[in-house]
Design an enzyme around this catalytic site. Structure first.
Site, short mmCIF file in Angstrom:
data_model
loop_
_atom_site.label_atom_id
_atom_site.label_comp_id
_atom_site.label_asym_id
_atom_site.label_seq_id
_atom_site.Cartn_x
_atom_site.Cartn_y
_atom_site.Cartn_z
N GLU A 43 2.83 -50.97 28.29
CA GLU A 43 4.26 -50.93 27.96
C GLU A 43 4.49 -50.41 26.53
OE1 GLU A 43 6.93 -51.31 29.77
OE2 GLU A 43 5.68 -51.62 31.53
N CYS A 198 15.76 -39.51 39.61
CA CYS A 198 17.00 -39.38 38.84
C CYS A 198 16.69 -38.71 37.50
CB CYS A 198 17.64 -40.75 38.63
SG CYS A 198 19.36 -40.68 38.07
N CYS A 205 18.74 -35.79 44.21
CA CYS A 205 19.66 -36.73 44.86
C CYS A 205 19.40 -36.87 46.36
CB CYS A 205 21.11 -36.32 44.62
SG CYS A 205 21.59 -36.32 42.87
N CYS A 214 26.10 -43.82 45.00
CA CYS A 214 26.10 -43.39 43.59
C CYS A 214 27.39 -42.64 43.29
CB CYS A 214 24.89 -42.51 43.32
SG CYS A 214 24.86 -41.78 41.67
#
Length: 358
Positions: A43, A198, A205, A214
Site C-alpha cells: 500500500e 474507469c 464503459c 452511472c
C-alpha cells in the site's frame, strides 16, 4: 443531493464484488496472503505509483526485509538502496521509521486499529483503511485517486476532487456504498475498476460493472468527470552538480538531508557556480574539466534542471566529512540509494566514456 438509498448502495457493492471475482486482479504478489506486513508495504509503494511498476520493487523489498523486525533493524541506506528508482523516497524513510515504532509500541505486530495505523509515519486515512480491510477484513472506507474517479463519474459529482469540499462529499458517498461483508474483495474491486476500466481517458464503459446506473455514462459526459485541477504554472529550478573523481577513479557523493527532495539518498554534490577552472569543494581542490548537457527531471510540483560539471582532483581525496560525503568505487554506486536521474546520469554513455579515458 447525493444521498443513496439502501437498495442502490447494495446494488453498487454487489456489482463491484462480482466483477472483482470474475475480472479483477486476484494474483498480485501481496494478494496471496492476509499477512498485514506485505499488505502494508504494498500500500505504501502503490501511493503515486502504478501496479506494474511496483511489483518488482515489492518482490525485492520483501525478499530483503521479510518482516517488521528486519526492516526496523535495517539502516536508512539499506532501505533507500532497495527503494532506489521507485521515487517519492520519503515513503521508504517512513516505512523504516514506522517499523521501529511498531516494534516499540505494538510488539512487532501491525496495528489493527485505524487510529493506531494513522499515527505511524506515511500512513493516511486511505492507506490505513486499505490495510485494515485487506488484512483484517474490517469495514473501512478508502478514497484513492482511482476510487475518486469512479465515484465522481457514477454520481456526476462536480468540482475538483482535491478540494476539501468535494473530497468531504466523496468520503460520505464512499461510506454509503460500503457492503456489510466481503470487504477485502470490495476494496480491491473498487480500486481495480478505477485502474482497469474507469480510466482517465477513454474509459471502457461497455465493460464496466456499474455503467448502467452511472450518471456520467448515461449522460455521455464521462470526459467531464472528475473536474480537472485548476491550472497552475510549474516552477523551474536549477542547480550545478559536481561529478568529481580522484586519482583512484573514485567518485565523490554527498548524502542528502533527510528532509526535502531525495532525502537520505546519496547524490552528486550541488554547487552554486561553475565560474572558474580551479575550485574547492569540501576542502578538496579540483580542476573543472568540462560542462556537459543539462539533465531535466520532472517532479510533481516543479521541474529541476541539473548542469553537470566534470572535475578531477589530483590527490586521493580521502579526507572528507564522514556521514555527509563519501568516495565510492564506480562499481559500487549502483548498489546504494541514489536518485533515479543521478543514477541515469552516471550510467550514461558519455559519462562512461569520460571515466574510462581518465
Amino acid at each position: 443531493m447525493h444521498e443513496i438509498h439502501t437498495k442502490d448502495k447494495d446494488w453498487f457493492s454487489r456489482r463491484i464484488i462480482r466483477w472483482q471475482k470474475n475480472h479483477g486482479r486476484n494474483n498480485l504478489p501481496w494478494q496471496v496472503t492476509d499477512d498485514a506486513y506485505p499488505i502494508w508495504i504494498s500500500e505504501i509503494m502503490l501511493q503515486q505509483t502504478q501496479v506494474q511498476t511496483v511489483i518488482p520493487y515489492f518482490q525485492r523489498f520483501i525478499s530483503r526485509f521479510p518482516n517488521v523486525a528486519q526492516l526496523a533493524n535495517a539502516s536508512e541506506d539499506e532501505v533507500l538502496a532497495c527503494w532506489s528508482g521507485l521515487g517519492y523516497y520519503a515513503r521508504g524513510r517512513h516505512l523504516r521509521h514506522a517499523a521501529r515504532l511498531i516494534m516499540e509500541r505494538h510488539q512487532g505486530r501491525i496495528p489493527n486499529r485505524l487510529d493506531d495505523l494513522m499515527n505511524l509515519p506515511g500512513i493516511g486515512r486511505t492507506t490505513a483503511a486499505a490495510i485494515l480491510s485487506q488484512a483484517f477484513g474490517q469495514r473501512q472506507t478508502i478514497l484513492d485517486g482511482n476510487v475518486k474517479r469512479v465515484l465522481c463519474r457514477f454520481h456526476a459529482l462536480e468540482g475538483w476532487p482535491g478540494s476539501r469540499t468535494v473530497e468531504q462529499r466523496l468520503w460520505k458517498l464512499a461510506e454509503q456504498h460500503l457492503p456489510e461483508n466481503e470487504m477485502r474483495t470490495y476494496t480491491q474491486g473498487l480500486m481495480d475498476l478505477g485502474a482497469m476500466i474507469c480510466l482517465r481517458k477513454n474509459p471502457l464503459c461497455e465493460s464496466c460493472a456499474i455503467s448502467e446506473n452511472c450518471k456520467a455514462h448515461l449522460s455521455g459526459t464521462t470526459s467531464r468527470y472528475p473536474s480537472a485541477r485548476p491550472a497552475r504554472i510549474r516552477p523551474q529550478k536549477s542547480s550545478h552538480v559536481l561529478i568529481l573523481t580522484n586519482s583512484e577513479n573514485h567518485i565523490l557523493l554527498q548524502k542528502r538531508p533527510s528532509s526535502g527532495i531525495w532525502g537520505g539518498l546519496w547524490s552528486l554534490p550541488q554547487i552554486e557556480t561553475d565560474a572558474s577552472d580551479i575550485n574547492h569543494y569540501a576542502g578538496i581542490k579540483y580542476e573543472a574539466l568540462a560542462c556537459t548537457p543539462p539533465v531535466r527531471h520532472q517532479f510533481t510540483h516543479f521541474q529541476l534542471t541539473l548542469y553537470p560539471i566534470l572535475a578531477r582532483t589530483r590527490s586521493r581525496g580521502k579526507s572528507v566529512e564522514p556521514g555527509f560525503h563519501a568516495w565510492y568505487n564506480q562499481d559500487e554506486i549502483h548498489n546504494i540509494g541514489m536518485p533515479a536521474p543521478i543514477a541515469k546520469l552516471l550510467g550514461s554513455t558519455w559519462y562512461r566514456h569520460f571515466f574510462t579515458h581518465q
